[in-house]
Design a protein around this motif. Structure first.
Motif, PDB file in Angstrom:
ATOM      1  N   ASP A  25      -4.413   8.355   0.744  1.00  0.00           N
ATOM      2  CA  ASP A  25      -5.651   7.415   0.143  1.00  0.00           C
ATOM      3  C   ASP A  25      -5.977   8.019  -0.726  1.00  0.00           C
ATOM      4  OD1 ASP A  25      -6.378   5.684  -0.882  1.00  0.00           O
ATOM      5  OD2 ASP A  25      -7.281   5.082   1.167  1.00  0.00           O
TER       6      ASP A  25
ATOM      7  N   ALA B  76      -1.497   2.000  -7.658  1.00  0.00           N
ATOM      8  CA  ALA B  76      -1.165   0.570  -6.539  1.00  0.00           C
ATOM      9  C   ALA B  76      -2.281  -0.393  -6.426  1.00  0.00           C
ATOM     10  CB  ALA B  76      -0.104   0.809  -5.845  1.00  0.00           C
TER      11      ALA B  76
ATOM     12  N   LEU C 297      -2.390  -4.592  -4.190  1.00  0.00           N
ATOM     13  CA  LEU C 297      -1.997  -4.893  -3.158  1.00  0.00           C
ATOM     14  C   LEU C 297      -3.294  -5.595  -1.730  1.00  0.00           C
ATOM     15  CD1 LEU C 297       0.587  -2.139  -2.831  1.00  0.00           C
ATOM     16  CD2 LEU C 297       0.646  -4.105  -4.436  1.00  0.00           C
TER      17      LEU C 297
ATOM     18  N   ALA D 283       2.138  -8.741  -1.932  1.00  0.00           N
ATOM     19  CA  ALA D 283       1.618  -7.451  -2.402  1.00  0.00           C
ATOM     20  C   ALA D 283       2.868  -6.861  -2.686  1.00  0.00           C
ATOM     21  CB  ALA D 283       1.359  -6.559  -1.123  1.00  0.00           C
TER      22      ALA D 283
ATOM     23  N   LEU E 293       3.994  -4.525  -6.493  1.00  0.00           N
ATOM     24  CA  LEU E 293       4.428  -3.055  -5.841  1.00  0.00           C
ATOM     25  C   LEU E 293       5.611  -3.260  -7.063  1.00  0.00           C
ATOM     26  CD1 LEU E 293       3.857  -0.506  -4.801  1.00  0.00           C
ATOM     27  CD2 LEU E 293       5.195  -1.453  -2.696  1.00  0.00           C
TER      28      LEU E 293
ATOM     29  N   PHE F 121      -0.013   5.744  -4.407  1.00  0.00           N
ATOM     30  CA  PHE F 121      -0.922   4.760  -3.454  1.00  0.00           C
ATOM     31  C   PHE F 121      -1.658   4.885  -3.262  1.00  0.00           C
ATOM     32  CE2 PHE F 121      -2.941   5.027   0.307  1.00  0.00           C
ATOM     33  CZ  PHE F 121      -2.817   3.295   1.236  1.00  0.00           C
TER      34      PHE F 121
ATOM     35  N   SER G  67      -6.172   2.525  -1.191  1.00  0.00           N
ATOM     36  CA  SER G  67      -6.613   1.198  -0.779  1.00  0.00           C
ATOM     37  C   SER G  67      -7.584   0.633  -1.396  1.00  0.00           C
ATOM     38  CB  SER G  67      -6.626   1.451   0.500  1.00  0.00           C
ATOM     39  OG  SER G  67      -8.940   2.404   0.958  1.00  0.00           O
TER      40      SER G  67
ATOM     41  N   PHE H  77       0.258  -1.831   2.051  1.00  0.00           N
ATOM     42  CA  PHE H  77       0.825  -1.164   0.940  1.00  0.00           C
ATOM     43  C   PHE H  77       2.638  -0.810   1.510  1.00  0.00           C
ATOM     44  CE2 PHE H  77       1.732   3.367   0.228  1.00  0.00           C
ATOM     45  CZ  PHE H  77       2.739   3.431  -0.930  1.00  0.00           C
ATOM     46  N   ARG H  78       2.291  -0.441   3.171  1.00  0.00           N
ATOM     47  CA  ARG H  78       3.508   0.217   3.659  1.00  0.00           C
ATOM     48  C   ARG H  78       4.371  -0.466   4.133  1.00  0.00           C
ATOM     49  NH1 ARG H  78       3.674   4.687   6.549  1.00  0.00           N
ATOM     50  NH2 ARG H  78       1.984   4.940   6.242  1.00  0.00           N
TER      51      ARG H  78
END
Length: 363
Positions: free
Chosen positions: A9, A273, A277, A284, A288, A302, A304, A320-321
């Motif tokens: 992160d 990103a 997101l 999201a 992306l 990436f 958060s 995100f994942r």
């Protein structure tokens, strides 16, 4: 199914140490100049729905629990246990923490302990200048102490970050080149004479001096673009090309395509990103995919963007994942990509790019 390594992160803040009621909790879900529409709450947003989808299972509830039930469970567990479950359940291995935000927030070490992860500091340039100003009696002492503070911070931090240089309404014409010594002394004198104790840095010359001091350090420099067009950064990106400092552009949604364009145009510029997101929730994957349409895959990182609520750290990571798997897995399933390439790119965006940019695994 796309497998990704534990995430890095690359931009977030600490979390609040205090318990929150419904009103104060929901106010953290989005930035707003006022209250929600009558008869609604800020849970009625993509972020709010994402929190209700992804966070309840980490606290032992079913997905989509009502806000009242979710917050009741939060109180049952307590602030510390709630944070521990949300952070440790998000699959993050390392945090880069901007420590320049006011409030009773956890620092990098506390965040790392709660999330069972590593944590590194991103030093906020504006706060550094404000701290130096509080202990410097003259312009000359301020500038000398500021240079020493930047040098000292660079020895222990993973990055510098600047939140106001390209987002503050007072600095629309920030020059891309370094200001001269006379201009810096004049700006510092005006700011020191006019600021109340703790006053924020908004002078464009002084902000430019801070940015170029960070560039000279060689550390990566994170630049907030806010919700504005990142085109304002073009001149600075061009001026810093070839100097060895990597620029990471934070934010930019809904102008994320422009951020991606700058990452594609300049070898030392990277696109985050980011919090977009989590903010776009169910959409999201579309956001992306638009970043990955333009930016080279080795230039997307990436984060958060989590701040105050551990829910925002967790949602940022989990959304995100899921979005990354949906986008890259979709391209692989239709035959446009191989599964091997999809997993390789997923690993780059999830962690590998950040580890390389910030040298988290050593020189």
């Amino acid at each position: 199914m796309i497998e990704t390594p534990p995430l890095v992160d690359q931009y977030c803040h600490g979390v609040l140490r205090t318990e929150l009621g419904l009103g104060t909790f929901e106010a953290q879900l989005m930035s707003s100049a006022g209250p929600p529409a009558a008869g609604t709450t800020f849970f009625d947003t993509q972020t709010g729905f994402a929190v209700r989808r992804w966070c309840p299972p980490l606290l032992g509830l079913e997905p989509h629990a009502t806000p009242a039930r979710y917050l009741a469970r939060r109180r049952e567990l307590g602030v510390a246990e709630t944070a521990r479950r949300l952070l440790s359940g998000s699959g993050v291995a390392a945090y880069l923490v901007d420590t320049g935000v006011a409030g009773d927030l956890t620092g990098p070490k506390e965040l790392a302990l709660a999330g069972d992860a590593e944590a590194f500091e991103a030093v906020r340039l504006e706060l550094l200048a404000e701290q130096v100003a509080d202990t410097s009696g003259t312009v000359g002492a301020f500038l000398a102490n500021l240079a020493e503070a930047v040098h000292h911070a660079a020895a222990g931090a993973a990055a510098f970050t600047c939140a106001t240089a390209f987002t503050c309404a007072d600095t629309p014409d920030l020059a891309p080149e370094p200001p001269g010594p006379g201009a810096v002394r004049g700006a510092a004198g005006r700011w020191l004479a006019g600021r109340p104790r703790g006053g924020a840095v908004r002078d464009p010359v002084l902000l430019s001096h801070l940015l170029w001091s960070a560039v000279a350090s060689g550390l990566p420099l994170q630049l907030h673009t806010g919700a504005a067009d990142a085109a304002a950064l073009t001149g600075f990106a061009r001026a810093t090309a070839g100097l060895g400092t990597r620029l990471v552009l934070l934010g930019g949604y809904p102008y994320h395509r422009r951020t991606a364009q700058l990452a594609a145009a300049f070898p030392h510029v990277y696109a985050d990103a980011g919090a977009a997101l989590g903010q776009t929730g169910a959409r999201a994957a579309a956001v992306l995919a638009e970043l990955l349409e333009i930016a080279p895959f080795g230039k997307v990182l990436f984060s958060s963007g989590g701040r105050h609520l551990p829910e925002l750290h967790a949602v940022g990571a989990l959304v995100f994942r899921e979005a990354l798997g949906r986008v890259l897995g979709g391209w692989a399933a239709e035959g446009s990509w191989s599964w091997r390439d999809a997993e390789r790119v997923a690993a780059m965006v999830a962690a590998g790019n950040a580890r390389r940019v910030y040298r988290l695994d050593g020189p």
